[in-house]
Write a protein that holds these residues in place. Sequence first.
Motif, short mmCIF file in Angstrom:
data_model
loop_
_atom_site.label_atom_id
_atom_site.label_comp_id
_atom_site.label_asym_id
_atom_site.label_seq_id
_atom_site.Cartn_x
_atom_site.Cartn_y
_atom_site.Cartn_z
N GLU A 1 0.72 -1.18 0.03
CA GLU A 1 0.10 -0.16 0.19
C GLU A 1 0.72 1.29 -0.03
OE1 GLU A 1 -4.00 -0.52 2.51
OE2 GLU A 1 -2.27 -1.86 3.56
N LEU B 1 2.77 1.69 -3.38
CA LEU B 1 1.78 2.16 -4.39
C LEU B 1 1.64 3.75 -4.22
CD1 LEU B 1 0.04 1.77 -6.78
CD2 LEU B 1 -1.80 1.23 -5.16
N ASN C 1 2.40 6.67 -6.86
CA ASN C 1 1.56 7.61 -7.28
C ASN C 1 1.85 8.86 -6.96
OD1 ASN C 1 -0.56 6.25 -8.69
ND2 ASN C 1 -1.27 5.51 -6.51
N TYR D 1 -3.65 -9.31 -5.91
CA TYR D 1 -4.62 -8.18 -6.20
C TYR D 1 -4.00 -6.66 -5.85
CZ TYR D 1 -8.97 -5.43 -5.52
OH TYR D 1 -9.79 -4.46 -5.75
N ASN E 1 -0.55 -5.66 -8.52
CA ASN E 1 -0.76 -5.61 -9.60
C ASN E 1 -1.07 -3.99 -10.06
OD1 ASN E 1 -0.84 -8.07 -10.95
ND2 ASN E 1 -3.06 -8.57 -10.40
N PRO E 2 -1.65 -3.34 -9.14
CA PRO E 2 -1.46 -1.66 -9.35
C PRO E 2 -0.16 -1.37 -9.09
CG PRO E 2 -3.42 -2.18 -8.04
CD PRO E 2 -2.66 -3.30 -8.05
N LEU F 1 1.71 -1.64 -12.36
CA LEU F 1 1.23 -0.63 -13.61
C LEU F 1 1.74 0.81 -13.19
CD1 LEU F 1 -2.46 -1.91 -13.80
CD2 LEU F 1 -0.67 -2.16 -15.21
N VAL F 2 1.47 1.15 -12.10
CA VAL F 2 2.04 2.68 -11.94
C VAL F 2 3.52 2.60 -11.91
CG1 VAL F 2 2.17 4.49 -10.04
CG2 VAL F 2 0.29 2.93 -10.07
#
Length: 596
Positions: A508, A511, A515, A574, A577-578, A581-582
């Motif tokens: 978390e 990510l 971002n 799950y 995966n983000p 991508l980021v």
Amino acid sequence: MASGDPFAAAGDVAAASYSSSPTPTRLREALAALSEAFDSGDTACSDAAVAAVSEVLSPYDADADALVSEQMLREVHAFLSCPSSNQMAIDALSLELPKSVAELGARMGNCRDIAKTILDFFVLNCNPRDMLSILCEALDTPVTLDGSAYLAILLDGLARVLTLIQRRHIEQVKVVLPAVLRVIRTAISELGVEHGMTAVDLFNSALGIGSAIQEMCKTMVNHRKEELCSILGLYALQNIALVSESTHQNILHTCGSVVLQYSKFLTFCGFTYLGLLTGNDVASATNKLSKEEDDDFLDCFSFAVDGASLVVMWTSVHDDMSKYAGAELESALKQVQDDYIMKWKSIATFRYVLSSVNYPWVIKSHSIDLLLTLVDDNCSEETNSHVDFPYSTQFFATLKAIERVMITAPDALMRKKAFAALKRVISVVPSAQRFDILQALITSSMFPSLTAILLDLVKNEVLRESRQTDRSQDAGVSPPWASHALELVELILRPPEGGSPCLRDHSEQVLSALNLLRLILILDSRGSRAAKLFQDETIRKVYSEWLIPLRPTVAGILSELEKDGSEDANQIMYLLNPVQLVLQRCTELVEEKMKG
């Protein structure tokens, strides 16, 4: 001296049933011997007789029938109220019996009323200052029976003594209150959920002490009156804080009336809701008692600041208190909302209640509601220009207390409210200090999910400042927060202890850091800035030290999880995966910058 026995008629049956009981009989014989010894003037015999009476009462079996206890109390009362009783004998018994009488009075039936009558007799017929010391000493004596009932009887006696003090009022009050507050605090900590009404009874008894001090205040003038009113106000706040620790399941309904009575002392002493919200009234009262010899005395009001914010909270949720306050509370709230300095002071006072483990969740929940009322959504702009912010330490403590609620609150709604409060409190910190506070929160965070939330707040600040820069048409300046934010990204992507971040546990926050990095890269690519945030050395560092080492780590973990195929593995996939991508998008943006 009083005469007759007002309990005689009610006790006829008990007397007939228990006149053969060996303990009441021994007590009657010991009292007769005491009377004879004092009448004869034999000092040695008198001392022995007093000891004999005390011995009969003190070791009395705690499991015995309450009616036997009642009979023993009647024997004592009958002896004291007899017109022929020797005053010297009464004085001697007043030194020895209050503790035993209060213990017997803690039993069921009529025991409490008779015990209070006996103590009233001692108070009215013996030296008040001596009785003050005797009762305070009895307060500090542990008992094996119902401790709260025992304390309530002694508190009633102390309140009566205080009304009889004729001189050196403040000095006597300074003797009584530390003992009173110490035993109340201990008793409250030992009472369970099922003893909620017992706690209320105890605080109702302690109200009598406040009423006695209030009457003293009315007879004083000038600075002596101010000093005693300050003591009474702090006493009320300390008790409000202790009442608020009650574990009763319906604390607001059960304890509201007693909090209202203590709040009336505050009104009498000149405390206002504005002064309570900002903490100014507590500071002012404490300053009036800040002489060196008062240091130990002030320690007994250690929860007064808690009580200041709590009485405002109680008023906002309890109908009777709200009616009593009238428009004053609403006016105080409006003043705090409209003045950033008052707002800063008020927010800082909430750190005590929200960080304490003593207050139940319902009290903390309503305290957060009050905090949200004080800090609206539109206050960040008004504080940006104010760089003189002397409350960084207090604000940090308040924010850590709110974090604690976010993490440990038992229901989702309260956690959601705490998060809203966190954002609003951060918004009123001047922008010049806001990053420092957020950085301190992030570096001290022990929870990856919380760190992720804080990084998202940093991202919002970067975006907000970028918009302000665009509106000012200052295209050559990067958002002031951007360079600082990169330090936090590095903290997450390149941990101080070395190596790559632990993605399985910290996905978390990784990510959120990515971002944030992506936003800064996008903002830095806009328009034709004269001064780019990412110079060649910085962009190479981001690429080679932050992003490239992370790519194989993410890919490797995802490959392992895919082979695992378990439910837990799918859940981690799950979350990762983000991240992949980021990470890919950040890498592309950096590569474009390197080519450019």
